[in-house]
Enzyme design. Structure first.
Site, PDB file in Angstrom:
ATOM      1  N   ARG A 132       3.366  11.824   6.151  1.00  0.00           N
ATOM      2  CA  ARG A 132       2.615  10.461   4.786  1.00  0.00           C
ATOM      3  C   ARG A 132       1.308   9.647   6.322  1.00  0.00           C
ATOM      4  O   ARG A 132       2.327   9.371   7.311  1.00  0.00           O
ATOM      5  CB  ARG A 132       3.363   9.608   4.881  1.00  0.00           C
ATOM      6  CG  ARG A 132       3.611   9.928   3.598  1.00  0.00           C
ATOM      7  CD  ARG A 132       4.334   9.120   2.783  1.00  0.00           C
ATOM      8  NE  ARG A 132       3.944   8.164   1.780  1.00  0.00           N
ATOM      9  CZ  ARG A 132       4.800   6.841   2.452  1.00  0.00           C
ATOM     10  NH1 ARG A 132       6.209   6.523   2.828  1.00  0.00           N
ATOM     11  NH2 ARG A 132       4.309   5.736   1.679  1.00  0.00           N
ATOM     12  N   GLU A 154     -11.879  13.759  -5.348  1.00  0.00           N
ATOM     13  CA  GLU A 154     -12.630  12.842  -6.895  1.00  0.00           C
ATOM     14  C   GLU A 154     -12.950  10.826  -6.857  1.00  0.00           C
ATOM     15  O   GLU A 154     -13.420  10.558  -7.762  1.00  0.00           O
ATOM     16  CB  GLU A 154     -10.657  12.319  -7.497  1.00  0.00           C
ATOM     17  CG  GLU A 154      -9.716  11.818  -7.173  1.00  0.00           C
ATOM     18  CD  GLU A 154      -9.277  11.926  -5.847  1.00  0.00           C
ATOM     19  OE1 GLU A 154      -9.484  12.983  -5.099  1.00  0.00           O
ATOM     20  OE2 GLU A 154      -7.839  11.533  -5.619  1.00  0.00           O
ATOM     21  N   ILE A 194      -8.375   8.407   3.000  1.00  0.00           N
ATOM     22  CA  ILE A 194      -7.362   6.942   2.993  1.00  0.00           C
ATOM     23  C   ILE A 194      -6.100   6.902   2.961  1.00  0.00           C
ATOM     24  O   ILE A 194      -5.458   8.172   2.020  1.00  0.00           O
ATOM     25  CB  ILE A 194      -7.669   6.455   1.566  1.00  0.00           C
ATOM     26  CG1 ILE A 194      -9.065   6.548   0.976  1.00  0.00           C
ATOM     27  CG2 ILE A 194      -7.407   5.121   0.971  1.00  0.00           C
ATOM     28  CD1 ILE A 194      -9.675   6.223  -0.320  1.00  0.00           C
ATOM     29  N   ARG A 195      -5.551   6.643   4.650  1.00  0.00           N
ATOM     30  CA  ARG A 195      -4.543   6.768   4.462  1.00  0.00           C
ATOM     31  C   ARG A 195      -3.756   8.252   4.291  1.00  0.00           C
ATOM     32  O   ARG A 195      -3.133   8.335   3.772  1.00  0.00           O
ATOM     33  CB  ARG A 195      -3.248   5.355   4.041  1.00  0.00           C
ATOM     34  CG  ARG A 195      -4.385   4.123   4.346  1.00  0.00           C
ATOM     35  CD  ARG A 195      -2.918   2.939   3.828  1.00  0.00           C
ATOM     36  NE  ARG A 195      -2.342   3.501   2.874  1.00  0.00           N
ATOM     37  CZ  ARG A 195      -1.017   3.465   2.474  1.00  0.00           C
ATOM     38  NH1 ARG A 195      -0.301   3.615   3.640  1.00  0.00           N
ATOM     39  NH2 ARG A 195      -0.474   3.108   1.879  1.00  0.00           N
ATOM     40  N   HIS A 218     -10.264  12.569  -0.661  1.00  0.00           N
ATOM     41  CA  HIS A 218     -10.170  12.119  -2.038  1.00  0.00           C
ATOM     42  C   HIS A 218     -11.629  12.850  -2.452  1.00  0.00           C
ATOM     43  O   HIS A 218     -12.639  12.157  -3.131  1.00  0.00           O
ATOM     44  CB  HIS A 218     -10.146  10.499  -2.046  1.00  0.00           C
ATOM     45  CG  HIS A 218      -9.305   9.958  -2.133  1.00  0.00           C
ATOM     46  ND1 HIS A 218      -8.113  10.193  -3.125  1.00  0.00           N
ATOM     47  CD2 HIS A 218      -8.739   9.879  -0.770  1.00  0.00           C
ATOM     48  CE1 HIS A 218      -7.206   9.601  -2.218  1.00  0.00           C
ATOM     49  NE2 HIS A 218      -7.330   9.372  -1.371  1.00  0.00           N
ATOM     50  N   GLY A 249      -2.987   8.401  -4.652  1.00  0.00           N
ATOM     51  CA  GLY A 249      -2.254   6.647  -4.884  1.00  0.00           C
ATOM     52  C   GLY A 249      -1.635   7.007  -4.119  1.00  0.00           C
ATOM     53  O   GLY A 249      -1.325   6.891  -2.781  1.00  0.00           O
ATOM     54  N   GLU A 250      -0.163   6.574  -4.305  1.00  0.00           N
ATOM     55  CA  GLU A 250       1.065   5.851  -3.679  1.00  0.00           C
ATOM     56  C   GLU A 250       1.950   6.958  -3.986  1.00  0.00           C
ATOM     57  O   GLU A 250       2.450   7.041  -5.063  1.00  0.00           O
ATOM     58  CB  GLU A 250       1.045   4.841  -3.457  1.00  0.00           C
ATOM     59  CG  GLU A 250       2.761   4.474  -2.617  1.00  0.00           C
ATOM     60  CD  GLU A 250       2.763   5.124  -1.187  1.00  0.00           C
ATOM     61  OE1 GLU A 250       1.781   4.177  -1.073  1.00  0.00           O
ATOM     62  OE2 GLU A 250       3.151   5.431  -0.860  1.00  0.00           O
ATOM     63  N   SER A 251       2.430   8.206  -2.886  1.00  0.00           N
ATOM     64  CA  SER A 251       3.200   9.465  -3.498  1.00  0.00           C
ATOM     65  C   SER A 251       4.894   8.590  -3.226  1.00  0.00           C
ATOM     66  O   SER A 251       5.935   9.300  -4.670  1.00  0.00           O
ATOM     67  CB  SER A 251       3.611  10.541  -2.307  1.00  0.00           C
ATOM     68  OG  SER A 251       3.828   9.830  -1.225  1.00  0.00           O
ATOM     69  N   CYS A 298      -4.633  14.280  -1.693  1.00  0.00           N
ATOM     70  CA  CYS A 298      -3.881  13.074  -0.770  1.00  0.00           C
ATOM     71  C   CYS A 298      -2.838  13.006  -0.617  1.00  0.00           C
ATOM     72  O   CYS A 298      -1.353  13.759  -1.008  1.00  0.00           O
ATOM     73  CB  CYS A 298      -5.001  11.276  -0.866  1.00  0.00           C
ATOM     74  SG  CYS A 298      -4.988  10.561   0.522  1.00  0.00           S
TER      75      CYS A 298
HETATM   76  N1  GLN Z   1      -0.264   7.349   2.362  1.00  0.00           N
HETATM   77  C1  GLN Z   1      -0.430   7.506   0.698  1.00  0.00           C
HETATM   78  C2  GLN Z   1       1.086   7.760   0.726  1.00  0.00           C
HETATM   79  O1  GLN Z   1       2.217   8.235   1.260  1.00  0.00           O
HETATM   80  C3  GLN Z   1      -1.538   8.771   0.373  1.00  0.00           C
HETATM   81  C4  GLN Z   1      -2.521   7.555  -0.088  1.00  0.00           C
HETATM   82  C5  GLN Z   1      -3.821   7.885  -0.707  1.00  0.00           C
HETATM   83  O2  GLN Z   1      -3.213   8.876  -1.749  1.00  0.00           O
HETATM   84  N2  GLN Z   1      -4.940   7.245  -0.846  1.00  0.00           N
HETATM   85  O3  GLN Z   1       1.694   8.166  -1.020  1.00  0.00           O
END
Ligand code: GLN
Length: 199
Positions: A106, A172, A134-135, A170, A45-47, A77
């Site tokens: 990151r 999941e 993903i990113r 991921h 997700g987004e940390s 991630c």
């Molecule tokens: N770039 C996201 C972050 O900094 C992580 C991306 C992801 O969990 N797919 O949290």
């Protein structure tokens, strides 16, 4: 009982894997939930958002305490970023739980490779695992106590230190339960109770 951090991100996907493996699981949203679980899965997700929500909900100090006392954890991630001992290119106020001795960057795979998919050879698995990045965070360095279970282009992407497992990708988001099963079987060998679902 396995908790899945449900502040933001792909937590339901993790729950589907755990349920498919017959493992009782619950969403962790507030500090009290953390006392009910034997281990914690932290999703992608987004940390930075997860960090903020963890602070606002009062989850953060309890999360730190449970991790510090050795609660097993599996982060993917963004979850890997939260578990790392050091984060580069993060927000200055984002939390680092220091559960695994890795330095991560990151979005470390850069713009043109923001997202990619590749087959990974994972130690202990007899066929490749489909890695969805993903990113993704890039592991820049690790302590010798950290075991590398898979690498991509020479960079570790699945790492373990004791009962803490972290992936840049991921699992999941695939239908492949093998990495979740790896986390669970490690708990079994460590005698942490991954209670079987009773239905
Ligand atoms: N770039 C996201 C972050 O900094 C992580 C991306 C992801 O969990 N797919 O949290």
């Amino acid at each position: 009982m396995i908790g899945v951090l449900a502040l933001q991100g792909a937590f339901e996907a993790h729950q589907r894997h755990l349920s498919a493996l017959g493992v009782a699981n619950m969403q962790v949203r507030g500090p009290g939930d953390l006392f009910l679980v034997d281990a914690l899965v932290m999703p992608g997700g987004e940390s930075t958002t997860m960090s903020k929500v963890a602070v606002v909900t009062g989850l953060e100090p309890v999360l730190r305490a449970r991790i510090a006392e050795g609660m097993p954890a599996f982060g993917t991630c963004a979850g890997m970023i939260l578990l790392a001992s050091e984060v580069r290119d993060g927000r200055s106020d984002q939390i680092s739980l220091g559960a695994i001795d890795i330095v991560v960057q990151r979005n470390g795979y850069g713009r043109q490779r923001d997202s990619f998919e590749t087959e990974l050879d994972v130690s202990g698995l007899d066929a490749p695992f489909h890695g969805i990045f993903i990113r993704a965070p890039k592991v820049l360095s690790l302590q010798p106590s950290v075991e590398v279970l898979a690498s991509h282009d020479g960079v570790p992407v699945l790492v373990r230190q004791g009962s803490v497992l972290a992936a840049s990708f991921h699992p999941e988001l695939t239908d492949d339960h093998r990495i979740h099963a790896m986390f669970i079987s490690h708990l079994v060998t460590q005698s942490v109770t991954p209670v079987k679902e009773v239905s």
